[in-house]
Design a protein around this motif. Structure first.
Motif, PDB file in Angstrom:
ATOM      1  N   GLY A 186     -62.677  44.890 -65.435  1.00  0.00           N
ATOM      2  CA  GLY A 186     -63.027  43.489 -65.242  1.00  0.00           C
ATOM      3  C   GLY A 186     -64.054  43.014 -66.247  1.00  0.00           C
ATOM      4  N   MET A 187     -64.278  41.707 -66.233  1.00  0.00           N
ATOM      5  CA  MET A 187     -65.246  41.090 -67.115  1.00  0.00           C
ATOM      6  C   MET A 187     -65.623  39.732 -66.524  1.00  0.00           C
ATOM      7  SD  MET A 187     -62.722  39.695 -70.164  1.00  0.00           S
ATOM      8  CE  MET A 187     -64.094  39.031 -71.100  1.00  0.00           C
ATOM      9  N   GLU A 188     -66.620  39.123 -67.105  1.00  0.00           N
ATOM     10  CA  GLU A 188     -67.017  37.776 -66.700  1.00  0.00           C
ATOM     11  C   GLU A 188     -67.019  36.877 -67.932  1.00  0.00           C
ATOM     12  OE1 GLU A 188     -70.960  35.655 -64.859  1.00  0.00           O
ATOM     13  OE2 GLU A 188     -70.136  37.382 -63.735  1.00  0.00           O
ATOM     14  N   VAL A 189     -66.347  35.749 -67.821  1.00  0.00           N
ATOM     15  CA  VAL A 189     -66.261  34.781 -68.912  1.00  0.00           C
ATOM     16  C   VAL A 189     -66.679  33.411 -68.397  1.00  0.00           C
ATOM     17  CG1 VAL A 189     -64.727  33.634 -70.554  1.00  0.00           C
ATOM     18  CG2 VAL A 189     -64.383  36.044 -70.026  1.00  0.00           C
ATOM     19  N   LEU A 190     -67.706  32.855 -69.000  1.00  0.00           N
ATOM     20  CA  LEU A 190     -68.186  31.526 -68.633  1.00  0.00           C
ATOM     21  C   LEU A 190     -68.449  31.417 -67.132  1.00  0.00           C
ATOM     22  CD1 LEU A 190     -65.749  29.443 -70.880  1.00  0.00           C
ATOM     23  CD2 LEU A 190     -68.099  30.117 -71.378  1.00  0.00           C
ATOM     24  N   GLY A 191     -68.979  32.505 -66.566  1.00  0.00           N
ATOM     25  CA  GLY A 191     -69.316  32.513 -65.144  1.00  0.00           C
ATOM     26  C   GLY A 191     -68.143  32.785 -64.218  1.00  0.00           C
ATOM     27  N   ILE A 192     -66.982  33.104 -64.767  1.00  0.00           N
ATOM     28  CA  ILE A 192     -65.780  33.338 -63.965  1.00  0.00           C
ATOM     29  C   ILE A 192     -65.425  34.820 -64.016  1.00  0.00           C
ATOM     30  CG2 ILE A 192     -63.311  32.827 -63.753  1.00  0.00           C
ATOM     31  CD1 ILE A 192     -63.907  30.075 -64.884  1.00  0.00           C
ATOM     32  N   ARG A 193     -65.231  35.427 -62.859  1.00  0.00           N
ATOM     33  CA  ARG A 193     -64.940  36.857 -62.757  1.00  0.00           C
ATOM     34  C   ARG A 193     -63.436  37.094 -62.934  1.00  0.00           C
ATOM     35  NH1 ARG A 193     -67.060  39.690 -57.620  1.00  0.00           N
ATOM     36  NH2 ARG A 193     -66.536  41.513 -58.932  1.00  0.00           N
ATOM     37  N   ILE A 194     -63.111  37.931 -63.918  1.00  0.00           N
ATOM     38  CA  ILE A 194     -61.716  38.222 -64.252  1.00  0.00           C
ATOM     39  C   ILE A 194     -61.487  39.725 -64.129  1.00  0.00           C
ATOM     40  CG2 ILE A 194     -59.929  38.071 -66.035  1.00  0.00           C
ATOM     41  CD1 ILE A 194     -61.498  35.781 -67.277  1.00  0.00           C
ATOM     42  N   TYR A 195     -60.334  40.093 -63.607  1.00  0.00           N
ATOM     43  CA  TYR A 195     -59.965  41.503 -63.530  1.00  0.00           C
ATOM     44  C   TYR A 195     -58.511  41.637 -63.987  1.00  0.00           C
ATOM     45  CZ  TYR A 195     -59.690  46.317 -61.791  1.00  0.00           C
ATOM     46  OH  TYR A 195     -59.548  47.675 -61.705  1.00  0.00           O
ATOM     47  N   GLY A 196     -58.250  42.654 -64.802  1.00  0.00           N
ATOM     48  CA  GLY A 196     -56.903  42.842 -65.321  1.00  0.00           C
ATOM     49  C   GLY A 196     -56.379  44.236 -65.070  1.00  0.00           C
ATOM     50  N   SER A 197     -55.133  44.332 -64.602  1.00  0.00           N
ATOM     51  CA  SER A 197     -54.481  45.616 -64.387  1.00  0.00           C
ATOM     52  C   SER A 197     -53.049  45.547 -64.888  1.00  0.00           C
ATOM     53  CB  SER A 197     -54.476  45.989 -62.895  1.00  0.00           C
ATOM     54  OG  SER A 197     -53.712  47.161 -62.676  1.00  0.00           O
ATOM     55  N   PRO A 198     -52.564  46.596 -65.560  1.00  0.00           N
ATOM     56  CA  PRO A 198     -51.189  46.602 -66.044  1.00  0.00           C
ATOM     57  C   PRO A 198     -50.187  47.053 -64.996  1.00  0.00           C
ATOM     58  CG  PRO A 198     -52.260  48.605 -66.729  1.00  0.00           C
ATOM     59  CD  PRO A 198     -53.299  47.811 -65.974  1.00  0.00           C
TER      60      PRO A 198
END
Length: 232
Positions: A186-198
């Motif tokens: 995961g990461m945070e961009v512009l205060g938004i929490r994002i998580y990525g899974s393939p």
């Protein structure tokens, strides 16, 4: 006036019929031999010469009927609208541009402007090994991403991206400079929490990140945190 129409059954001489069967069997063996000797990927050939041309024709027809490139716009409240283009971006709003399944046709895309570009997997055409061709295609994809105007770019892999699975997340990240590659992270961009899974549910010949290829689906699901804003 009526006519008497008689149907006639044409009987082939046994010798001619035998030659026809032998010729057909020989042709089948030659094709099978070419596939084995040349290591032709039958599935890839079917996609390249049958399904992909059909898909392009369908896209052109829909584009002509629609009158231009359209977008699926998710407005306030989560409602989806198909529009010719996104409306003006309100002040203080973070806009995500979401794409996926480009299968090496990324340069054909006409992308609207936004703050964050999300690519949701299937960068490559087929799920092969980490050979020179696949890594070259991934490198070229990274150059394309670098030239885009979006301030933030996030990519995950899909079941067609076997080369990415083979080399691992750290090596993929090096081939995508200026872009964040998420593989069960995961990461945070512009205060938004994002998580990525393939993670890819199903059983496909393109089996990257599917359970039967050795990917731990249960662990991937268990690793997904709560409280996310965006899940890829």
């Amino acid at each position: 006036q009526g006519r008497n129409i008689c149907s006639r059954v044409v009987m082939l001489p046994p010798q001619l019929l035998h030659h026809a069967v032998v010729a057909l069997a020989t042709l089948v063996l030659l094709v099978a031999g070419a596939v084995i000797v040349l290591r032709l990927d039958v599935v890839e050939l079917a996609f390249r010469f049958v399904l992909r041309p059909f898909g392009r024709c369908r896209h052109l027809v829909l584009q002509r009927l629609w009158g231009g490139i359209g977008v699926l716009y998710i407005c306030e409240g989560g409602h989806a609208q198909r529009l010719r283009g996104p409306p003006a971006q309100p002040e203080g709003v973070v806009r995500f541009i979401c794409i996926s399944d480009t299968h090496l046709l990324h340069r054909a895309l006409v992308l609207p402007m936004g703050d964050v570009l999300l690519h949701c997997g299937d960068v490559l055409f087929t799920s092969g090994a980490a050979d020179a061709r696949s890594l070259g295609q991934l490198t070229e994809f990274g150059r394309w991403l670098t030239g885009l105007p979006h301030a933030h770019r996030v990519v995950i892999a899909g079941n067609h991206d076997g080369a990415l699975a083979a080399i691992g997340a750290e090596a993929v990240q090096k081939l995508l400079p200026g872009t964040t590659y998420l593989q069960d992270a995961g990461m945070e961009v512009l205060g938004i929490r994002i998580y990525g899974s393939p993670i890819s549910v199903g059983h496909s010949l393109n089996s990257a990140f599917q359970p039967h290829s050795g990917y731990d689906e249960s662990a991937a699901l268990a690793a997904m945190p709560e409280g996310l804003d965006v899940l890829l």
